[in-house]
Design a protein around this motif. Structure first.
Motif, short mmCIF file in Angstrom:
data_model
loop_
_atom_site.label_atom_id
_atom_site.label_comp_id
_atom_site.label_asym_id
_atom_site.label_seq_id
_atom_site.Cartn_x
_atom_site.Cartn_y
_atom_site.Cartn_z
N LEU A 35 0.82 -1.30 0.14
CA LEU A 35 -0.11 -0.21 -0.03
C LEU A 35 0.89 1.35 -0.01
O LEU A 35 1.99 1.49 1.30
CB LEU A 35 -0.72 -0.51 1.50
CG LEU A 35 -1.78 -1.18 1.27
CD1 LEU A 35 -2.32 -1.50 2.64
CD2 LEU A 35 -3.13 -1.31 -0.12
N LEU A 36 0.68 2.24 -0.74
CA LEU A 36 1.51 3.03 -1.09
C LEU A 36 0.30 4.36 -1.11
O LEU A 36 -0.69 4.82 -1.72
CB LEU A 36 2.17 3.54 -2.21
CG LEU A 36 2.00 5.04 -2.61
CD1 LEU A 36 3.43 5.01 -1.62
CD2 LEU A 36 3.31 4.68 -4.41
N VAL A 84 4.05 6.15 2.70
CA VAL A 84 3.14 7.05 3.21
C VAL A 84 3.69 8.33 2.71
O VAL A 84 5.38 8.92 2.31
CB VAL A 84 2.83 8.31 4.70
CG1 VAL A 84 2.22 7.45 5.11
CG2 VAL A 84 4.08 8.04 5.67
N THR A 85 3.42 9.25 1.83
CA THR A 85 4.62 10.14 0.50
C THR A 85 4.29 11.33 1.43
O THR A 85 3.51 12.49 2.62
CB THR A 85 3.48 10.34 -0.20
OG1 THR A 85 3.20 9.59 -0.94
CG2 THR A 85 3.69 11.54 -1.25
N VAL A 126 8.99 4.18 10.19
CA VAL A 126 7.58 4.65 9.27
C VAL A 126 8.64 4.96 7.74
O VAL A 126 9.88 5.60 7.04
CB VAL A 126 7.05 6.04 9.45
CG1 VAL A 126 6.13 5.76 8.52
CG2 VAL A 126 6.79 5.62 10.64
N ARG A 127 8.20 3.64 6.62
CA ARG A 127 8.73 4.22 5.02
C ARG A 127 8.51 5.18 4.87
O ARG A 127 6.73 4.80 4.84
CB ARG A 127 7.87 2.68 4.74
CG ARG A 127 8.82 1.53 5.36
CD ARG A 127 9.31 0.28 4.01
NE ARG A 127 7.31 -0.55 4.19
CZ ARG A 127 7.74 -0.75 2.74
NH1 ARG A 127 8.85 -1.18 2.29
NH2 ARG A 127 6.44 -0.89 2.40
N VAL A 128 8.46 5.93 3.98
CA VAL A 128 8.21 7.62 3.23
C VAL A 128 8.79 7.30 0.67
O VAL A 128 9.29 6.52 1.24
CB VAL A 128 8.49 8.64 4.45
CG1 VAL A 128 8.48 8.84 5.27
CG2 VAL A 128 9.68 8.94 3.80
N CYS A 129 7.93 8.00 1.08
CA CYS A 129 7.89 8.40 0.03
C CYS A 129 8.08 9.92 -0.50
O CYS A 129 7.06 10.47 -0.85
CB CYS A 129 6.42 7.49 -1.57
SG CYS A 129 6.75 8.14 -3.22
N ILE A 130 8.82 10.11 -1.70
CA ILE A 130 8.88 11.82 -1.72
C ILE A 130 8.36 11.61 -3.32
O ILE A 130 8.48 11.09 -3.86
CB ILE A 130 11.43 11.97 -1.97
CG1 ILE A 130 11.56 12.46 -0.58
CG2 ILE A 130 10.75 13.17 -2.62
CD1 ILE A 130 12.44 12.49 -1.09
N GLU A 131 7.17 12.52 -3.20
CA GLU A 131 6.39 12.92 -4.19
C GLU A 131 7.31 14.22 -4.88
O GLU A 131 7.58 15.77 -4.28
CB GLU A 131 5.09 13.85 -3.71
CG GLU A 131 4.60 14.37 -5.21
CD GLU A 131 3.26 14.58 -5.16
OE1 GLU A 131 2.71 14.69 -6.33
OE2 GLU A 131 2.14 14.08 -4.64
N LEU A 133 9.73 7.14 -5.10
CA LEU A 133 10.09 8.58 -5.11
C LEU A 133 8.42 8.42 -5.95
O LEU A 133 8.05 7.29 -6.69
CB LEU A 133 10.92 8.94 -5.70
CG LEU A 133 11.12 10.21 -6.27
CD1 LEU A 133 12.39 10.93 -6.20
CD2 LEU A 133 10.67 10.29 -7.68
N MET A 134 7.70 9.08 -6.00
CA MET A 134 6.22 9.27 -7.02
C MET A 134 6.53 10.29 -7.90
O MET A 134 6.84 11.52 -6.74
CB MET A 134 5.18 9.06 -6.62
CG MET A 134 5.34 9.86 -5.83
SD MET A 134 3.17 10.07 -5.07
CE MET A 134 2.17 9.88 -6.76
N ALA A 135 5.66 10.59 -8.85
CA ALA A 135 5.51 11.82 -9.61
C ALA A 135 3.72 11.40 -10.62
O ALA A 135 3.93 10.33 -10.62
CB ALA A 135 6.39 12.35 -10.73
N TYR A 136 3.17 12.40 -10.34
CA TYR A 136 1.78 12.60 -11.23
C TYR A 136 1.96 13.94 -12.26
O TYR A 136 1.32 14.25 -11.82
CB TYR A 136 0.77 12.61 -10.09
CG TYR A 136 -0.01 12.67 -10.25
CD1 TYR A 136 -1.43 11.34 -11.74
CD2 TYR A 136 -1.46 13.58 -11.06
CE1 TYR A 136 -2.14 11.39 -12.34
CE2 TYR A 136 -2.82 13.44 -11.33
CZ TYR A 136 -2.74 12.71 -12.45
OH TYR A 136 -4.64 12.87 -12.86
N GLU A 137 1.86 13.38 -13.52
CA GLU A 137 2.07 14.48 -14.38
C GLU A 137 -0.48 14.40 -15.07
O GLU A 137 -0.07 13.58 -16.22
CB GLU A 137 2.46 13.71 -15.75
CG GLU A 137 2.59 12.75 -15.95
CD GLU A 137 3.61 11.07 -15.55
OE1 GLU A 137 4.52 10.45 -16.21
OE2 GLU A 137 3.68 11.81 -14.30
#
Length: 397
Positions: free
Chosen positions: A86-87, A115-116, A137-142, A187-191
């Motif tokens: 789950l992201l 979590v982002t 805690v595991r994190v994601c950079i946006e 790492l995520m990015a939404y275009e």
């Protein structure tokens, strides 16, 4: 996709209003998206589905892996229902939910939800709820995926993360690495300016050309910047996930070497928003039926309810779209109303009191906030009735 007469026969014993998903169409859309993803796994956006049973069915298909969630309480609830990988795609300030996440991270350090974050403030908030015995805690950079045109004076895209440059991504990654209780894994990015904007708006050829120009330039710029940002962050963190894209940009995002997975959700239901893209074609798979309860005039059929508007800018693009029978139109003076929706056009003259009109929502999962259940159709028959999030007693936003 069935005709109006076929749907009327299928749902002859169901009282409207009701919502449904045509599984034959949904799986055709799933196959189309897998083809465009070019072999890269597709993470499923839960906000576009909002139904546990369908999430389970989709994740049971090869090529789909993991869920992209939209609130932390939703994420934790899904984890409690047995969902894994789950992201959470949006930052949270819910300290109570973060405390629960911290407990879950102790129990399952390598598989707890991610979590982002996009700022030091987010890191501070996470740290504030962690006790001495907490697991990281595991994190994601946006990364901001917007296109900055005219030397940065014009920004095209969603106003999301302030982290735009590879240097900014590296700086935040270094800050994460200095904190023992936070572990950077994604790492995520939404275009959104590519994925969420149709490039073939009806009757607007010049606007369509302008959109295609913008999307070509934006995709090329983002591919370079995302690749550089991933390379920079990997100097300090071994990223497990680099996520990008959406239904409208799968083939473009999946082609980037730096991207390990793409995300899609709306494409399963194929709402009206996706009718105007030149790069792909989807089959309408979700809709809702409204009973005709009045005939105010010879070419007017008034349905019960129907005011199921989508989120976004306040324009006609938020309105549901009359679907079946073909030839129906909304009344420009009333639109889709809370308690009634007048339908105009040649087809309206043929609808009698007690008949049903079928409409499509402008977006995907938001429709599920209006109905407790979805009638699932396959092979010309109802094969199941499953609860939406609302039917499960959940309202996360």
């Amino acid at each position: 996709m069935a005709s109006h007469a076929e749907y009327e026969a299928i749902f002859a014993e169901v009282e409207g209003p009701f919502a449904f998903v045509d599984l034959d169409a949904m799986w055709a859309n799933a196959d189309e998206m897998l083809g465009r993803a070019g072999g890269k796994p597709i993470r499923v956006a839960s906000k576009s589905i909002r139904c546990r049973a369908l999430l389970e069915q989709i994740l049971g298909r090869r090529g789909f892996a993991g869920v992209m969630t939209f609130t932390l309480p939703e994420t934790l609830w899904l984890a409690g229902q047995g969902f894994e990988d789950l992201l959470l795609a949006y930052p949270t300030t819910d300290s109570g939910a973060l405390e629960e996440l911290a407990v879950r991270s102790v129990a399952h350090p390598e598989g707890a939800p991610i979590v982002t974050v996009d700022s030091i403030e987010h890191l501070d908030l996470i740290e504030s709820v962690l006790g001495a015995g907490a697991a990281p805690v595991r994190v994601c950079i946006e990364l901001d995926a917007a296109w900055w045109a005219a030397g940065g004076r014009v920004k095209v895209g969603a106003k999301r993360s302030p982290v735009h440059s590879p240097a900014q991504a590296l700086a935040l990654a270094e800050e994460v690495e200095r904190r023992a209780k936070i572990d950077l894994v994604a790492l995520m990015a939404y275009e959104g300016q590519i994925s969420g904007v149709g490039d073939r708006p009806p009757g607007r050829r010049l606007r369509g050309a302008a959109i295609r120009f913008m999307q070509r330039r934006s995709a090329a710029e983002l591919a370079k910047r995302r690749g550089a940002a991933v390379a920079a962050v990997r100097q300090v963190s071994d990223l497990e996930i680099v996520n990008g894209g959406g239904t409208g940009s799968l083939e473009l995002t999946a082609a980037e070497d730096a991207v390990t997975e793409v995300t899609a959700g709306s494409g399963f239901y194929a709402p009206a928003q996706f009718d105007h893209y030149s790069r792909f074609s989807l089959t309408p798979a979700a809709g809702f039926a409204l009973p005709i309860v009045r005939r105010p005039g010879p070419r007017v059929a008034t349905a019960l309810g129907g005011g199921y508007l989508a989120s976004g800018a306040g324009d006609a693009g938020r309105l549901p779209v009359p679907w079946l029978p073909p030839g129906l139109e909304l009344d420009p003076e009333e639109g889709a109303g809370e308690v009634q929706t007048p339908l105009l056009g040649t087809a309206a003259a043929e609808l009698a009191i007690g008949d049903r009109a079928y409409l499509r929502h402008a977006k995907a999962g938001e429709l599920c906030e209006r109905f407790d259940s979805l009638h699932l159709v396959a092979g010309g028959a109802i094969v199941d009735v499953v609860p939406t999030y609302r039917g499960d007693g959940k309202a996360f936003l």
